[in-house]
Design a protein around this motif. Structure first.
Motif, mmCIF file in Angstrom:
data_model
loop_
_atom_site.group_PDB
_atom_site.id
_atom_site.type_symbol
_atom_site.label_atom_id
_atom_site.label_comp_id
_atom_site.label_asym_id
_atom_site.label_seq_id
_atom_site.Cartn_x
_atom_site.Cartn_y
_atom_site.Cartn_z
ATOM 1 N N LYS A 288 46.272 34.479 42.056
ATOM 2 C CA LYS A 288 47.319 33.457 42.029
ATOM 3 C C LYS A 288 47.765 33.184 40.590
ATOM 4 C CE LYS A 288 46.100 29.310 43.342
ATOM 5 N NZ LYS A 288 45.746 28.171 44.223
ATOM 6 N N GLN A 289 46.786 33.129 39.681
ATOM 7 C CA GLN A 289 47.080 32.867 38.268
ATOM 8 C C GLN A 289 48.026 33.927 37.703
ATOM 9 O OE1 GLN A 289 43.525 32.406 35.877
ATOM 10 N NE2 GLN A 289 44.544 33.205 34.070
ATOM 11 N N TYR A 290 47.768 35.193 38.025
ATOM 12 C CA TYR A 290 48.615 36.267 37.475
ATOM 13 C C TYR A 290 49.967 36.350 38.176
ATOM 14 C CZ TYR A 290 45.320 38.058 34.103
ATOM 15 O OH TYR A 290 44.519 38.188 33.003
ATOM 16 N N TYR A 291 50.028 35.974 39.450
ATOM 17 C CA TYR A 291 51.327 35.939 40.114
ATOM 18 C C TYR A 291 52.229 34.888 39.452
ATOM 19 C CZ TYR A 291 49.552 38.864 43.938
ATOM 20 O OH TYR A 291 49.042 39.895 44.684
ATOM 21 N N TYR A 292 51.640 33.745 39.126
ATOM 22 C CA TYR A 292 52.433 32.702 38.454
ATOM 23 C C TYR A 292 52.842 33.128 37.051
ATOM 24 C CZ TYR A 292 51.881 29.197 42.120
ATOM 25 O OH TYR A 292 51.963 28.511 43.307
ATOM 26 N N LYS A 293 51.952 33.845 36.366
ATOM 27 C CA LYS A 293 52.296 34.364 35.033
ATOM 28 C C LYS A 293 53.453 35.363 35.130
ATOM 29 C CE LYS A 293 47.841 33.929 32.619
ATOM 30 N NZ LYS A 293 46.734 34.674 31.969
ATOM 31 N N THR A 294 53.466 36.125 36.224
ATOM 32 C CA THR A 294 54.531 37.124 36.422
ATOM 33 C C THR A 294 55.900 36.464 36.457
ATOM 34 O OG1 THR A 294 53.045 38.557 37.697
ATOM 35 C CG2 THR A 294 55.405 38.933 37.955
ATOM 36 N N VAL A 295 56.045 35.433 37.283
ATOM 37 C CA VAL A 295 57.364 34.801 37.429
ATOM 38 C C VAL A 295 57.706 33.933 36.222
ATOM 39 C CG1 VAL A 295 57.389 34.917 39.939
ATOM 40 C CG2 VAL A 295 56.366 32.935 38.824
ATOM 41 N N LYS A 296 56.670 33.503 35.495
ATOM 42 C CA LYS A 296 56.947 32.776 34.254
ATOM 43 C C LYS A 296 57.475 33.735 33.200
ATOM 44 C CE LYS A 296 54.900 29.679 30.815
ATOM 45 N NZ LYS A 296 53.658 29.024 30.329
ATOM 46 N N GLU A 297 56.895 34.933 33.154
ATOM 47 C CA GLU A 297 57.331 35.962 32.200
ATOM 48 C C GLU A 297 58.740 36.437 32.515
ATOM 49 O OE1 GLU A 297 57.375 38.643 29.108
ATOM 50 O OE2 GLU A 297 55.840 37.122 29.499
ATOM 51 N N ASP A 298 59.044 36.610 33.812
ATOM 52 C CA ASP A 298 60.372 37.088 34.228
ATOM 53 C C ASP A 298 60.800 36.343 35.488
ATOM 54 O OD1 ASP A 298 62.686 38.383 34.847
ATOM 55 O OD2 ASP A 298 61.825 40.391 34.988
ATOM 56 N N PRO A 299 61.466 35.194 35.315
ATOM 57 C CA PRO A 299 61.871 34.379 36.474
ATOM 58 C C PRO A 299 62.843 35.083 37.409
ATOM 59 C CG PRO A 299 62.056 33.139 34.419
ATOM 60 C CD PRO A 299 61.849 34.563 34.045
#
Length: 462
Positions: A288-299
């Protein structure tokens, strides 16, 4: 020669820029002007390049190379008439100058006269001793014509002359891929690597070919050799991670994805893959942490939002899944997979109108899977729209003729509407296709199933 920002002691460039600031006119030889112009064009500083061309031609009015730079600017600014006029004049003076033909071909290409451009470039080939660039340019013209076979041969000729032209190497593989010639691409790359065993780009491309053919062990070896050739090659680590995922070696895949972030800035792709790997390993919080980082990096990365959607869908947290599938649809409203997920999630939440909308949109986008037709029909019946449901099923029958599930539903709908003749017709069809699916009527239309009219019709037809 070409200037770079790493050359602080470049006297010509410093002197030229000083002259612009002071308005004092200084003398440069024509070669100095050429290097200055080339530098500015490479930097994308067109206005400074134009100033250098103007001053250069004032000091060296007969310089062909400076005039060719002016032609290049004309072409860049789409002043093709002026460019052609200047080239015609230069051709009279220097009919054997290959650069004149290259610029002429460039103009023809901009005018979508790609076959003419190829003819002109072939003339330049006869005049030139260094032919690699010309073969590359011819290859690009063939690409514009969608002639991938000829383009491929041109890029191969380019590599025969200049084996380190990686742009042409990529283009060769692009042609192989378009022609679905994966085996041929592998043969070509192995031949290339026999001569250039430390080409990280070739090893990387070889690995991708093996990956396409699902030969994952060979792909892994190729990416390892790419990394041996260049241990800072981020792309090779990313591709190696993908192969390790296919081999279910998730811990090793994670190591490779993390390495890419140590070598360069984190990419949304690496973050997304890390999330997927951690989820496969059952480490839900890290996933979950990395999925959120993904969309933060590229919304705007819809794949990131869809990964979070599927994550919450598996966790049966449908409210959150719905929130994130809406995010994905806002980014790509024409993606069939998103609309199917949207429909399924709304259906689970019993939001029937939205679920129906999702299946309808998926069908409009060309997703003609039987389940989409059936689910939409069932929802329309639940919504009290039997006529719309029957129309939907009649459309489905065009794609799936002689399908018992469609026919039983149509029978149930028409009997519920008291259109017994139509109901009997579809019931007869359904029973002939597969009598075991009669439970469809019992489950979806219990009142019809228990009715005397239906029972009597069933007895006659069985």
């Amino acid at each position: 020669m070409e200037f770079s920002q790493e050359e602080p002691n470049n006297v010509s460039l410093t002197k030229f820029e000083s002259m612009l600031k002071t308005n004092n006119v200084l003398f440069f030889d024509s070669e100095e002007f050429e290097n200055i112009i080339h530098h500015y064009l490479n930097q994308g500083k067109v206005s400074l390049a134009k100033k250098a061309i103007k001053l250069g031609l004032e000091q060296h009015p007969t310089s062909t190379n400076l005039k060719l730079f002016k032609v290049e600017i004309f072409v860049f600014e789409n002043k093709l008439k002026e460019a052609n006029q200047m080239l015609d004049a230069l051709h009279v003076l220097e009919p054997s100058n290959e650069e004149i033909y290259i610029q002429k071909a460039n103009i023809l290409s901009k005018e979508d006269k790609h076959e003419d451009a190829i003819n002109v470039l072939n003339i330049a080939l006869d005049l030139s001793e260094e032919t690699s660039e010309l073969h590359s340019l011819i290859g690009m013209e063939y690409l514009f014509l969608d002639n991938f076979e000829e383009a491929k041969q041109s890029f191969i000729r380019c590599l025969d002359e200049d084996s380190e032209d990686y742009s042409s190497l990529y283009n060769v593989i692009y042609c192989f891929d378009f022609l679905n010639e994966n085996e041929e691409a592998i043969h070509f790359l192995n031949s290339y690597l026999n001569k250039h065993p430390y080409s990280e780009v070739a090893w990387h491309q070889l690995g991708k070919q093996y990956f396409t053919l699902k030969e994952y062990t060979k792909a892994l070896s190729a990416f390892d050799f790419a990394i041996i050739s260049d241990d800072r090659f981020v792309g090779a680590y990313l591709e190696k991670g993908k192969v390790l995922e296919k081999l279910k070696r998730y811990d090793e895949a994670i190591e490779n994805y993390i390495l890419t972030m140590e070598l360069d800035d984190p990419t949304s792709f690496a973050l997304l893959r890390l999330g997927c790997c951690y989820e496969k390993l059952g480490q839900i919080d890290l996933a979950k942490q990395y999925y959120y980082k993904t969309v933060k990096e590229d919304p705007l990365l819809d794949k990131g939002w869809i990964a979070i959607t599927k994550f919450y869908n598996k966790q049966q947290n449908y409210q959150k899944a719905l929130y994130y599938i809406n995010k994905a649809i806002n980014i790509d409203a024409d993606n069939v997979i998103y609309w199917k997920l949207y429909a399924q999630i709304n259906h689970r939440l019993n939001f029937l109108e939205e679920a129906e909308r999702g299946y309808k949109r998926a069908l409009e986008l060309g997703n003609y899977e039987l389940n989409s037709w059936l689910q939409r029909a069932d929802i329309l019946v639940q919504l009290g729209e039997p006529e719309a449901a029957s129309y939907n099923l009649i459309q489905a029958a065009e794609f799936y003729p002689e399908n018992a599930e469609i026919e039983y539903r149509l029978a149930g709908i028409y009997y519920s509407l008291l259109e017994t003749e139509k109901g009997s017709y579809h019931l007869k069809n359904a029973l002939s296709f597969n009598p075991e699916f009669l439970f469809v009527v019992e489950e979806l239309f219990p009142k019809v199933y228990q009715s005397t009219t239906f029972t009597n019709a069933l007895k006659k037809l069985q």
